[in-house]
Design an enzyme around this catalytic site. Structure first.
Site, mmCIF file in Angstrom:
data_model
loop_
_atom_site.group_PDB
_atom_site.id
_atom_site.type_symbol
_atom_site.label_atom_id
_atom_site.label_comp_id
_atom_site.label_asym_id
_atom_site.label_seq_id
_atom_site.Cartn_x
_atom_site.Cartn_y
_atom_site.Cartn_z
ATOM 1 N N LYS A 12 3.065 7.040 -44.933
ATOM 2 C CA LYS A 12 2.444 7.971 -43.994
ATOM 3 C C LYS A 12 1.713 9.087 -44.742
ATOM 4 O O LYS A 12 2.208 9.599 -45.731
ATOM 5 C CB LYS A 12 3.511 8.547 -43.060
ATOM 6 C CG LYS A 12 4.159 7.488 -42.177
ATOM 7 C CD LYS A 12 5.170 8.063 -41.207
ATOM 8 C CE LYS A 12 6.380 8.640 -41.900
ATOM 9 N NZ LYS A 12 7.457 9.005 -40.951
ATOM 10 N N THR A 43 4.951 19.235 -34.166
ATOM 11 C CA THR A 43 5.082 17.884 -34.727
ATOM 12 C C THR A 43 6.538 17.454 -34.872
ATOM 13 O O THR A 43 6.832 16.496 -35.577
ATOM 14 C CB THR A 43 4.396 17.822 -36.105
ATOM 15 O OG1 THR A 43 4.962 18.839 -36.956
ATOM 16 C CG2 THR A 43 2.896 18.038 -35.990
ATOM 17 N N GLY A 81 9.728 15.572 -34.523
ATOM 18 C CA GLY A 81 10.037 14.218 -34.061
ATOM 19 C C GLY A 81 8.934 13.203 -34.247
ATOM 20 O O GLY A 81 9.041 12.067 -33.771
ATOM 21 N N THR A 82 7.880 13.581 -34.969
ATOM 22 C CA THR A 82 6.750 12.657 -35.153
ATOM 23 C C THR A 82 7.186 11.363 -35.832
ATOM 24 O O THR A 82 6.839 10.264 -35.388
ATOM 25 C CB THR A 82 5.644 13.331 -35.995
ATOM 26 O OG1 THR A 82 5.240 14.537 -35.358
ATOM 27 C CG2 THR A 82 4.450 12.412 -36.140
ATOM 28 N N GLY A 83 7.941 11.484 -36.929
ATOM 29 C CA GLY A 83 8.369 10.287 -37.653
ATOM 30 C C GLY A 83 9.303 9.420 -36.837
ATOM 31 O O GLY A 83 9.195 8.185 -36.849
ATOM 32 N N CYS A 84 10.219 10.060 -36.111
ATOM 33 C CA CYS A 84 11.135 9.312 -35.245
ATOM 34 C C CYS A 84 10.347 8.534 -34.197
ATOM 35 O O CYS A 84 10.619 7.351 -33.942
ATOM 36 C CB CYS A 84 12.097 10.265 -34.539
ATOM 37 S SG CYS A 84 13.068 11.328 -35.623
#
Length: 270
Positions: A172, A205, A207-210
């Protein structure tokens, strides 16, 4: 019915972790199940406390779901400890389930979510059996032990991860100093592609990765290919970032239902 699973920590603020994953599953038309590794006292301002589940109870939750329901794909998020990782990996090696590993290590506010000895357990036990791993740049640096500053560094880090055994690496690009947000994807067979999207300058942002890894899991559970799952998940999370909810006094959550009203532009570069 397509059934998927999240193995992660609970976020009492609702923006990340189990809560974000289940919201994403619901939005993307799959039935979500969960294994909770830890409770957190958390909001947009940070993590104020962690109460981990015992490894035995994590295993009990996992067994309860898998003994009854046919899970097609699952994701891991905050796993907290070496012992939890080892128990999860042992069980998952016995299953025919596509696995997405989001190597969660640090919360947005800087709070550590993974014990130091757990990183090696993740490298040894979990990443080798994963279908997809989705590290951001700091996570990739921690796993590979190398500094990542350039596109060539990203490629070398991805190759190190592939050598561990994972089928696909999504590097990412949110932490890179680039005009666009560029995710670089690498497969075991040597094929690659990139996803470019507009870089959104926002603090919302959390929780973006979750959310991204949960969306990949949802599409895998629906029968999409790995590549198409990643592309569709990127569109979903991009829309969630572009249309924030503006709640909380810190790093606000992404908008899990934004995709219903707003489409996001994502460029696929082969």
């Amino acid at each position: 019915m397509n059934i998927v699973m999240t193995i992660a920590g609970s976020d009492s603020g609702g923006g990340a972790g189990i809560q974000a994953d289940l919201k994403t599953f619901q939005e993307l038309d799959v039935f979500g199940t969960s294994v909770i590794t830890a409770l957190t006292a958390q909001n947009t301002l940070g993590v104020h406390g962690i109460f981990p589940a015992t490894p035995e109870f994590v295993e009990q939750q996992l067994n309860a779901v898998l003994d009854d329901l046919k899970v097609k794909a699952l994701k891991t998020g905050m796993l907290f400890s070496k012992e939890i990782i080892e128990r999860i990996a042992k069980k998952l090696r016995e299953q025919q389930i596509q696995i997405v590993v989001d190597p969660v290590m640090i919360a947005k506010g800087g709070h550590a979510l993974l014990k130091e000895d757990a990183v090696q357990a993740m490298i040894k036990e979990l990443i080798p059996i994963a279908t997809v791993v989705t590290p951001n740049i700091p996570e990739a640096e921690a796993i590979t032990g190398m500094a990542i500053d350039t596109e060539e560094d990203i490629k070398q880090a991805a190759e190190k991860l592939l050598s561990i055994g994972v089928g696909c690496v999504v590097m990412k690009g949110g932490h890179m100093d680039e005009p666009t947000a560029t995710d670089r994807i690498y497969f075991q067979d040597g094929s690659t592609f990139q996803l470019k999207s507009k870089r959104i300058h926002t603090k919302h942002t959390h929780g973006t990765g979750c959310t991204f890894s949960a969306a990949i899991t949802a599409y895998l559970g629906r029968g999409f290919s790995v590549k198409d799952s990643i592309i569709e998940a990127k569109k979903y999370v991009q829309s969630a970032i572009e249309n924030p909810l503006h709640i909380g006094n810190g790093h606000g959550p992404t908008n899990h239902f934004a995709h219903r009203f707003h489409s996001a532009e994502v460029e696929v570069i082969e």
